[in-house]
Every structure is written in structure tokens, then in C-alpha cells.
Motif scaffolding. Structure first.
Motif, PDB file in Angstrom:
ATOM      1  N   ILE A 104       7.226   3.165 -10.026  1.00 20.57           N
ATOM      2  CA  ILE A 104       6.183   2.839  -9.055  1.00 20.57           C
ATOM      3  C   ILE A 104       6.707   3.111  -7.651  1.00 20.57           C
ATOM      4  O   ILE A 104       7.916   3.218  -7.436  1.00 20.57           O
ATOM      5  CB  ILE A 104       5.708   1.367  -9.150  1.00 20.57           C
ATOM      6  CG1 ILE A 104       6.880   0.391  -8.929  1.00 20.57           C
ATOM      7  CG2 ILE A 104       4.972   1.122 -10.460  1.00 20.57           C
ATOM      8  CD1 ILE A 104       6.453  -1.059  -8.778  1.00 20.57           C
ATOM      9  N   VAL A 105       5.784   3.197  -6.711  1.00 15.45           N
ATOM     10  CA  VAL A 105       6.143   3.304  -5.299  1.00 15.45           C
ATOM     11  C   VAL A 105       5.496   2.134  -4.570  1.00 15.45           C
ATOM     12  O   VAL A 105       4.336   1.805  -4.815  1.00 15.45           O
ATOM     13  CB  VAL A 105       5.731   4.669  -4.694  1.00 15.45           C
ATOM     14  CG1 VAL A 105       4.239   4.909  -4.785  1.00 15.45           C
ATOM     15  CG2 VAL A 105       6.189   4.789  -3.250  1.00 15.45           C
ATOM     16  N   ILE A 106       6.275   1.480  -3.722  1.00  7.91           N
ATOM     17  CA  ILE A 106       5.752   0.435  -2.838  1.00  7.91           C
ATOM     18  C   ILE A 106       5.668   1.072  -1.460  1.00  7.91           C
ATOM     19  O   ILE A 106       6.680   1.468  -0.890  1.00  7.91           O
ATOM     20  CB  ILE A 106       6.659  -0.814  -2.802  1.00  7.91           C
ATOM     21  CG1 ILE A 106       6.825  -1.406  -4.202  1.00  7.91           C
ATOM     22  CG2 ILE A 106       6.084  -1.857  -1.831  1.00  7.91           C
ATOM     23  CD1 ILE A 106       7.786  -2.579  -4.278  1.00  7.91           C
ATOM     24  N   ARG A 107       4.462   1.181  -0.939  1.00 12.50           N
ATOM     25  CA  ARG A 107       4.236   1.813   0.361  1.00 12.50           C
ATOM     26  C   ARG A 107       4.526   0.820   1.482  1.00 12.50           C
ATOM     27  O   ARG A 107       4.291  -0.381   1.352  1.00 12.50           O
ATOM     28  CB  ARG A 107       2.787   2.282   0.489  1.00 12.50           C
ATOM     29  CG  ARG A 107       2.374   3.267  -0.566  1.00 12.50           C
ATOM     30  CD  ARG A 107       2.551   4.675  -0.089  1.00 12.50           C
ATOM     31  NE  ARG A 107       1.958   5.594  -1.035  1.00 12.50           N
ATOM     32  CZ  ARG A 107       2.601   6.606  -1.570  1.00 12.50           C
ATOM     33  NH1 ARG A 107       3.834   6.850  -1.238  1.00 12.50           N
ATOM     34  NH2 ARG A 107       2.009   7.390  -2.431  1.00 12.50           N
ATOM     35  N   ALA A 108       5.021   1.348   2.595  1.00 11.46           N
ATOM     36  CA  ALA A 108       5.240   0.572   3.825  1.00 11.46           C
ATOM     37  C   ALA A 108       5.915  -0.765   3.526  1.00 11.46           C
ATOM     38  O   ALA A 108       5.346  -1.833   3.713  1.00 11.46           O
ATOM     39  CB  ALA A 108       3.924   0.354   4.555  1.00 11.46           C
ATOM     40  N   THR A 109       7.161  -0.705   3.064  1.00  5.53           N
ATOM     41  CA  THR A 109       7.877  -1.918   2.662  1.00  5.53           C
ATOM     42  C   THR A 109       7.964  -2.947   3.782  1.00  5.53           C
ATOM     43  O   THR A 109       8.025  -2.606   4.962  1.00  5.53           O
ATOM     44  CB  THR A 109       9.300  -1.586   2.172  1.00  5.53           C
ATOM     45  OG1 THR A 109       9.985  -0.861   3.191  1.00  5.53           O
ATOM     46  CG2 THR A 109       9.276  -0.819   0.875  1.00  5.53           C
ATOM     47  N   LYS A 110       7.966  -4.197   3.354  1.00  7.87           N
ATOM     48  CA  LYS A 110       8.087  -5.344   4.255  1.00  7.87           C
ATOM     49  C   LYS A 110       9.351  -6.111   3.874  1.00  7.87           C
ATOM     50  O   LYS A 110       9.848  -5.981   2.753  1.00  7.87           O
ATOM     51  CB  LYS A 110       6.877  -6.269   4.095  1.00  7.87           C
ATOM     52  CG  LYS A 110       5.553  -5.595   4.332  1.00  7.87           C
ATOM     53  CD  LYS A 110       4.413  -6.553   4.013  1.00  7.87           C
ATOM     54  CE  LYS A 110       3.076  -5.875   4.202  1.00  7.87           C
ATOM     55  NZ  LYS A 110       1.976  -6.797   3.953  1.00  7.87           N
ATOM     56  N   LEU A 111       9.833  -6.941   4.788  1.00  2.52           N
ATOM     57  CA  LEU A 111      11.025  -7.742   4.485  1.00  2.52           C
ATOM     58  C   LEU A 111      10.810  -8.597   3.245  1.00  2.52           C
ATOM     59  O   LEU A 111      11.733  -8.794   2.445  1.00  2.52           O
ATOM     60  CB  LEU A 111      11.393  -8.622   5.684  1.00  2.52           C
ATOM     61  CG  LEU A 111      11.866  -7.886   6.935  1.00  2.52           C
ATOM     62  CD1 LEU A 111      12.166  -8.879   8.051  1.00  2.52           C
ATOM     63  CD2 LEU A 111      13.066  -7.017   6.651  1.00  2.52           C
ATOM     64  N   THR A 112       9.598  -9.086   3.064  1.00  6.82           N
ATOM     65  CA  THR A 112       9.293  -9.955   1.919  1.00  6.82           C
ATOM     66  C   THR A 112       9.299  -9.198   0.590  1.00  6.82           C
ATOM     67  O   THR A 112       9.252  -9.826  -0.466  1.00  6.82           O
ATOM     68  CB  THR A 112       7.940 -10.653   2.113  1.00  6.82           C
ATOM     69  OG1 THR A 112       6.940  -9.651   2.374  1.00  6.82           O
ATOM     70  CG2 THR A 112       7.974 -11.649   3.255  1.00  6.82           C
ATOM     71  N   ASP A 113       9.391  -7.871   0.633  1.00 12.46           N
ATOM     72  CA  ASP A 113       9.485  -7.088  -0.603  1.00 12.46           C
ATOM     73  C   ASP A 113      10.893  -7.127  -1.189  1.00 12.46           C
ATOM     74  O   ASP A 113      11.088  -6.761  -2.349  1.00 12.46           O
ATOM     75  CB  ASP A 113       9.080  -5.629  -0.354  1.00 12.46           C
ATOM     76  CG  ASP A 113       7.605  -5.468  -0.023  1.00 12.46           C
ATOM     77  OD1 ASP A 113       6.797  -6.325  -0.421  1.00 12.46           O
ATOM     78  OD2 ASP A 113       7.262  -4.479   0.657  1.00 12.46           O
TER      79      ASP A 113
END
Length: 171
Positions: A104-113
Motif C-alpha cells: 500500500i501507499v500512504i499519501r502525504a504522511t503525518k507524524l501520527t502515521d
């Protein structure tokens, strides 16, 4: 950018042998896309179920539902089962299912990821699972509008009076 993601994907693509796959460590910069690799074999997985979850932070909480694929069906927009944090930001590679790729790809990662993720094939025997630890490296930016647990309040700058200045101010 796409070439970099493809190279990253190919270098991290792993196969789980069902014996408890080794943990794959990944680091991405905040705001970049992260490809989480998961592949079980070169067999077609279009008619299989695979489920991506993020480990809970607290033992009393449930694991976060990241992405689920079940015989061609994926979460629809607003599906309540997918954790709100991931809605509209997680995608798979449908063109690669025929070769066993469940990445999978997680777009525009955030610190909470940041955290530990598992890719699980619960209906296969023996069970197959991939484990990934994702670290989202923060970028320097104003976070005063973000509600970050444990973060210090906005800093205050004050002038410290030296000994001579204090005696002058007292006069």
C-alpha cells in the motif's frame, strides 16, 4: 518522484514465509508518500483477503484499520471501518495483485502515521504476515495549530536582568 517511489518499493519488497516475517524498518520525511511493502508469493491474490492494520498505542485500544482488500472490494469513501486518520490517503496497487503484491501507499504522511504496521492474509494457510515499522521524520514548521500530545506550549522569550541591571532598576 515516481521513480524514487518505485526504487524504494522495489528495494523494500519482501516476501513473508508465514514464520513471522522479519520487521522491515522504514523512514520517510513528513509529507512524503510511504510505500509499505507486502508480498506473499508470485501467485495471483485478486480473490484473497489482505488486511493492513497499525498497532495500537495503548493495550486497551483496538488496532487501527488502515486498508482492507477482499476479493476486489476495498473501503469506499467514508467507510466507518477504516480509521479516520487514513481515509482518503491509503491506496493499493491493483495492477500488481496478479503477482502477489499487497503493498500500500500512504499519501502525504503525518507524524501520527509513525508506528508498527502489519499486512495479514488471515484466510491463507499457513497464515502470512508482513511487519513494517514506519518512522515519519518531522520537518521544521510551525505546529501551533496542531494538537500534539505531550508537546510544550508556545515558547516565551523574556529578558533576564543581570546583577548590575537589577540594582539600576531598583533605584
Amino acid at each position: 518522484m515516481k521513480l524514487l517511489l518505485l526504487v524504494s518499493f522495489l528495494s523494500l519488497w519482501r516476501r513473508s514465509d508465514g514464520t513471522g516475517a522479519a520487521l522491515i524498518n522504514m523512514v520517510v520525511k513528513e509529507g512524503d508518500d510511504a510505500i509499505l511493502p507486502c508480498s506473499i508469493s508470485s501467485r495471483n491474490i485478486r480473490q484473497d483477503l489482505f488486511d493492513w492494520k497499525k498497532d495500537k498505542k495503548d493495550k486497551k485500544d483496538k488496532d487501527q484499520e488502515v486498508f482492507m482488500y477482499d476479493k476486489g472490494k476495498v473501503y469506499d469513501e467514508g467507510d466507518y471501518r477504516q480509521d479516520e486518520q487514513f481515509r482518503g490517503r491509503v491506496f493499493h496497487f491493483p495492477e500488481h495483485l496478479e503477482v502477489g503484491n499487497a503493498s500500500i501507499v500512504i499519501r502525504a504522511t503525518k507524524l501520527t502515521d509513525s508506528g508498527n504496521y502489519t499486512c495479514d492474509f488471515p484466510r491463507l494457510l499457513p497464515k502470512r504476515r508482513s511487519n513494517i515499522e514506519l518512522v515519519v521524520d518531522p520537518i521544521l514548521k510551525d505546529r501551533s495549530d496542531e494538537n500534539i500530545s505531550g508537546a510544550a506550549p508556545k515558547p516565551v522569550v523574556s529578558r533576564h536582568l543581570g546583577k548590575q541591571e537589577r540594582s539600576s532598576a531598583a533605584v
